[in-house]
Motif scaffolding. Structure first.
Motif, PDB file in Angstrom:
ATOM      1  N   VAL A 151     -16.848  -9.801  13.590  1.00  0.00           N
ATOM      2  CA  VAL A 151     -15.566  -9.101  13.455  1.00  0.00           C
ATOM      3  C   VAL A 151     -14.881  -9.562  12.169  1.00  0.00           C
ATOM      4  CG1 VAL A 151     -13.368  -8.562  14.566  1.00  0.00           C
ATOM      5  CG2 VAL A 151     -15.355  -9.083  15.977  1.00  0.00           C
ATOM      6  N   VAL A 152     -14.540  -8.606  11.324  1.00  0.00           N
ATOM      7  CA  VAL A 152     -13.852  -8.938  10.075  1.00  0.00           C
ATOM      8  C   VAL A 152     -12.521  -8.196  10.015  1.00  0.00           C
ATOM      9  CG1 VAL A 152     -16.006  -9.315   8.808  1.00  0.00           C
ATOM     10  CG2 VAL A 152     -14.933  -7.063   8.737  1.00  0.00           C
ATOM     11  N   ASN A 153     -11.600  -8.680   9.167  1.00  0.00           N
ATOM     12  CA  ASN A 153     -10.316  -8.008   8.968  1.00  0.00           C
ATOM     13  C   ASN A 153     -10.486  -6.756   8.116  1.00  0.00           C
ATOM     14  OD1 ASN A 153      -7.191  -8.214   9.008  1.00  0.00           O
ATOM     15  ND2 ASN A 153      -7.673  -7.961   6.840  1.00  0.00           N
ATOM     16  N   GLY A 154     -11.261  -6.883   7.024  1.00  0.00           N
ATOM     17  CA  GLY A 154     -11.392  -5.766   6.085  1.00  0.00           C
ATOM     18  C   GLY A 154     -10.208  -5.699   5.127  1.00  0.00           C
ATOM     19  N   THR A 164      -9.328  -3.622  10.999  1.00  0.00           N
ATOM     20  CA  THR A 164      -8.230  -2.804  10.456  1.00  0.00           C
ATOM     21  C   THR A 164      -8.608  -1.326  10.307  1.00  0.00           C
ATOM     22  OG1 THR A 164      -8.944  -3.379   8.225  1.00  0.00           O
ATOM     23  CG2 THR A 164      -7.108  -4.632   9.133  1.00  0.00           C
ATOM     24  N   GLU A 165      -9.785  -0.940  10.778  1.00  0.00           N
ATOM     25  CA  GLU A 165     -10.179   0.467  10.698  1.00  0.00           C
ATOM     26  C   GLU A 165      -9.092   1.337  11.361  1.00  0.00           C
ATOM     27  OE1 GLU A 165     -14.033   1.343  10.445  1.00  0.00           O
ATOM     28  OE2 GLU A 165     -13.182   3.292   9.845  1.00  0.00           O
ATOM     29  N   GLY A 166      -8.513   2.261  10.594  1.00  0.00           N
ATOM     30  CA  GLY A 166      -7.465   3.122  11.153  1.00  0.00           C
ATOM     31  C   GLY A 166      -6.050   2.586  10.958  1.00  0.00           C
ATOM     32  N   VAL A 167      -5.905   1.361  10.433  1.00  0.00           N
ATOM     33  CA  VAL A 167      -4.577   0.800  10.144  1.00  0.00           C
ATOM     34  C   VAL A 167      -4.081   1.382   8.816  1.00  0.00           C
ATOM     35  CG1 VAL A 167      -3.399  -1.314   9.374  1.00  0.00           C
ATOM     36  CG2 VAL A 167      -4.888  -1.383  11.380  1.00  0.00           C
ATOM     37  N   ALA A 168      -2.798   1.794   8.765  1.00  0.00           N
ATOM     38  CA  ALA A 168      -2.247   2.270   7.494  1.00  0.00           C
ATOM     39  C   ALA A 168      -1.922   1.066   6.616  1.00  0.00           C
ATOM     40  CB  ALA A 168      -0.992   3.085   7.754  1.00  0.00           C
ATOM     41  N   PRO A 169      -2.626   0.880   5.486  1.00  0.00           N
ATOM     42  CA  PRO A 169      -2.373  -0.321   4.681  1.00  0.00           C
ATOM     43  C   PRO A 169      -1.183  -0.160   3.739  1.00  0.00           C
ATOM     44  CG  PRO A 169      -4.207   0.916   3.744  1.00  0.00           C
ATOM     45  CD  PRO A 169      -3.695   1.716   4.926  1.00  0.00           C
ATOM     46  N   LEU A 170      -0.549  -1.277   3.418  1.00  0.00           N
ATOM     47  CA  LEU A 170       0.437  -1.306   2.331  1.00  0.00           C
ATOM     48  C   LEU A 170      -0.318  -1.649   1.055  1.00  0.00           C
ATOM     49  CD1 LEU A 170       3.305  -3.465   3.924  1.00  0.00           C
ATOM     50  CD2 LEU A 170       3.284  -0.991   3.559  1.00  0.00           C
ATOM     51  N   PRO A 171       0.189  -1.203  -0.097  1.00  0.00           N
ATOM     52  CA  PRO A 171      -0.487  -1.595  -1.333  1.00  0.00           C
ATOM     53  C   PRO A 171      -0.230  -3.059  -1.660  1.00  0.00           C
ATOM     54  CG  PRO A 171       1.430  -0.259  -1.821  1.00  0.00           C
ATOM     55  CD  PRO A 171       1.327  -0.311  -0.326  1.00  0.00           C
ATOM     56  N   GLN A 172      -1.214  -3.681  -2.259  1.00  0.00           N
ATOM     57  CA  GLN A 172      -1.090  -5.057  -2.747  1.00  0.00           C
ATOM     58  C   GLN A 172      -0.023  -5.069  -3.841  1.00  0.00           C
ATOM     59  OE1 GLN A 172      -2.387  -8.449  -2.122  1.00  0.00           O
ATOM     60  NE2 GLN A 172      -4.425  -7.774  -2.691  1.00  0.00           N
ATOM     61  N   PRO A 173       0.889  -6.054  -3.847  1.00  0.00           N
ATOM     62  CA  PRO A 173       1.875  -6.069  -4.944  1.00  0.00           C
ATOM     63  C   PRO A 173       1.182  -6.320  -6.281  1.00  0.00           C
ATOM     64  CG  PRO A 173       1.964  -8.100  -3.662  1.00  0.00           C
ATOM     65  CD  PRO A 173       0.991  -7.195  -2.970  1.00  0.00           C
ATOM     66  N   LEU A 174       1.676  -5.673  -7.300  1.00  0.00           N
ATOM     67  CA  LEU A 174       1.130  -5.920  -8.637  1.00  0.00           C
ATOM     68  C   LEU A 174       1.665  -7.252  -9.147  1.00  0.00           C
ATOM     69  CD1 LEU A 174       1.674  -2.340 -10.087  1.00  0.00           C
ATOM     70  CD2 LEU A 174      -0.478  -3.339  -9.336  1.00  0.00           C
ATOM     71  N   HIS A 193      -3.108  -8.349   4.584  1.00  0.00           N
ATOM     72  CA  HIS A 193      -2.453  -9.177   5.608  1.00  0.00           C
ATOM     73  C   HIS A 193      -1.799  -8.357   6.727  1.00  0.00           C
ATOM     74  CE1 HIS A 193      -2.541 -11.515   1.818  1.00  0.00           C
ATOM     75  NE2 HIS A 193      -2.821 -12.527   2.606  1.00  0.00           N
ATOM     76  N   ALA A 194      -2.491  -7.307   7.190  1.00  0.00           N
ATOM     77  CA  ALA A 194      -1.892  -6.370   8.157  1.00  0.00           C
ATOM     78  C   ALA A 194      -1.605  -7.012   9.511  1.00  0.00           C
ATOM     79  CB  ALA A 194      -2.810  -5.162   8.334  1.00  0.00           C
ATOM     80  N   TRP A 195      -2.234  -8.173   9.807  1.00  0.00           N
ATOM     81  CA  TRP A 195      -1.987  -8.844  11.094  1.00  0.00           C
ATOM     82  C   TRP A 195      -0.554  -9.361  11.203  1.00  0.00           C
ATOM     83  CZ3 TRP A 195      -5.256 -10.854   7.285  1.00  0.00           C
ATOM     84  CH2 TRP A 195      -4.784 -11.988   6.629  1.00  0.00           C
ATOM     85  N   GLN A 196       0.186  -9.362  10.078  1.00  0.00           N
ATOM     86  CA  GLN A 196       1.570  -9.819  10.155  1.00  0.00           C
ATOM     87  C   GLN A 196       2.496  -8.772  10.772  1.00  0.00           C
ATOM     88  OE1 GLN A 196       3.039 -12.636   9.833  1.00  0.00           O
ATOM     89  NE2 GLN A 196       1.357 -13.881   9.040  1.00  0.00           N
ATOM     90  N   ASP A 197       1.965  -7.628  11.176  1.00  0.00           N
ATOM     91  CA  ASP A 197       2.749  -6.598  11.865  1.00  0.00           C
ATOM     92  C   ASP A 197       2.127  -6.359  13.244  1.00  0.00           C
ATOM     93  OD1 ASP A 197       3.897  -4.319  12.858  1.00  0.00           O
ATOM     94  OD2 ASP A 197       3.262  -3.014  11.209  1.00  0.00           O
ATOM     95  N   PRO A 198       2.805  -6.768  14.333  1.00  0.00           N
ATOM     96  CA  PRO A 198       2.223  -6.620  15.668  1.00  0.00           C
ATOM     97  C   PRO A 198       1.897  -5.165  16.018  1.00  0.00           C
ATOM     98  CG  PRO A 198       4.254  -7.900  15.766  1.00  0.00           C
ATOM     99  CD  PRO A 198       4.128  -7.392  14.366  1.00  0.00           C
ATOM    100  N   ALA A 199       2.632  -4.217  15.443  1.00  0.00           N
ATOM    101  CA  ALA A 199       2.328  -2.807  15.732  1.00  0.00           C
ATOM    102  C   ALA A 199       0.955  -2.454  15.165  1.00  0.00           C
ATOM    103  CB  ALA A 199       3.399  -1.909  15.132  1.00  0.00           C
ATOM    104  N   ARG A 200       0.643  -2.983  14.002  1.00  0.00           N
ATOM    105  CA  ARG A 200      -0.683  -2.724  13.433  1.00  0.00           C
ATOM    106  C   ARG A 200      -1.766  -3.498  14.196  1.00  0.00           C
ATOM    107  NH1 ARG A 200       2.646  -1.855   8.693  1.00  0.00           N
ATOM    108  NH2 ARG A 200       1.849  -0.169   7.384  1.00  0.00           N
TER     109      ARG A 200
END
Ligand SMILES: [Zn+2]
Length: 312
Positions: free
Chosen positions: A90-93, A117-127, A140-147
């Motif tokens: 199992v990976v985060n992706g 994270t398959e199917g999770v709406a990602p935020l863009p990485q900050p430049l 770092h999508a695990w920082q949102d419990p909804a995701r």
């Protein structure tokens, strides 16, 4: 996705336990016990989610251990063997485990890999502060419990596919855990919802908290810019301090034991307080304040609330 491997390929310790139980069952005429599914997760937070859904049917271990940096990984030979013999990886992706493809190849692992994270709406990485760099998803999508609800769904489906005999139990556990995630989300939203608008800015070493910030209306600034470990120059530090001052009261959190020199310098130059530690990419040791994902999120929310509400 491939169905689980033959039992003779399972790792030595798990295989020995299972064989012993099997022999005992045959001797005394009990039903033959089922072997636990051997799952490898890339890092500790993911391993906890797998354990919550997998329960006693699953033996899960994490490649990157507690208090280690998941962005990089140096495997030991024993870990390659463990990986080769696993039933499921199992990976985060979203680019988090840049090291994984090569690792799976060197281990000779040919089983299923589930991307949580398959199917999770990602935020863009900050430049980077200069605006350079390409637009990539922030992992770092695990920082949102909804995701994380989606993570749990993906993990349950993968376990059900590898071990169809227990599919229903995995789905039940997933639903129960998703309910706890909903409660966690409400609790954090309640704790942070009453903070004043000018008390919502937090500096951390690397840009790991944007999903949390987006969910609960906090503004996170990364002292190191988007890449962990990169040291900012004097101009970047000056710009960061300007951003901190522009947004009212800011607090500074570390993400590892101790306080890096860069954060101490920021605190000195900006006047913002050093507020303690947040857990971003790793669980704490089992006797620490972030032993599980739910504990980690509860701990972080409480630390943030106390620091931001209590700052003069
Ligand atoms: Zn990170």
């Amino acid at each position: 996705m491939r169905i689980s491997r033959p039992w003779q390929l399972c790792p030595p310790a798990a295989a020995r336990r299972w064989l012993a139980a099997l022999l005992l069952a045959m001797l005394v005429g009990l039903p033959v016990p089922a072997r636990a599914i051997d799952v490898i997760a890339s890092f500790s937070i993911l391993a906890d989610l797998v354990a919550q859904v997998g329960g006693e049917q699953v033996a899960v271990s994490s490649l990157v251990g507690r208090e280690q940096d998941g962005h990089v990984f140096q495997p030991r030979p024993s870990e390659l063997a463990r990986l080769r013999n696993a039933d499921l990886v199992v990976v985060n992706g979203l680019g988090f485990e840049g090291w994984m493809t090569r690792l799976l190849q060197s281990a000779g692992y040919r089983g299923p890999v589930v991307v949580a994270t398959e199917g999770v709406a990602p935020l863009p990485q900050p430049l980077s502060p200069s605006g350079a760099g390409r637009e990539a998803p922030d992992p770092h999508a695990w920082q949102d419990p909804a995701r994380v609800q989606v993570y749990v769904e993906n993990i349950a489906s993968a376990l059900a596919e590898v071990d169809p005999d227990h599919a229903e139990i995995y789905r039940q556990r997933a639903r129960r855990y998703q309910e706890r995630l909903r409660q966690l989300d409400e609790q954090i939203a309640g704790e942070l919802g009453t903070l004043a608008d000018d008390r919502r800015t937090v500096v951390t070493p690397h840009a790991a908290m944007r999903y949390f910030g987006e969910r609960y209306g906090l503004r996170f600034l990364a002292a190191q810019g988007p890449n962990a470990g990169s040291e900012p120059g004097a101009r970047e530090i000056a710009r960061l301090i300007q951003q901190m001052r522009a947004s009212g009261t800011a607090v500074i959190f570390s993400e590892s034991p101790g306080t890096p020199a860069l954060l101490r310098q920021l605190a000195r130059e900006s006047g913002a307080p050093l507020a303690g530690r947040l857990y971003s990419d790793t669980l704490s040791p089992i006797d620490g304040p972030a032993a599980s994902y739910l504990d980690l999120m509860t701990h972080n929310a409480r630390q943030l609330r106390e620091a931001l509400a209590g700052t003069p």
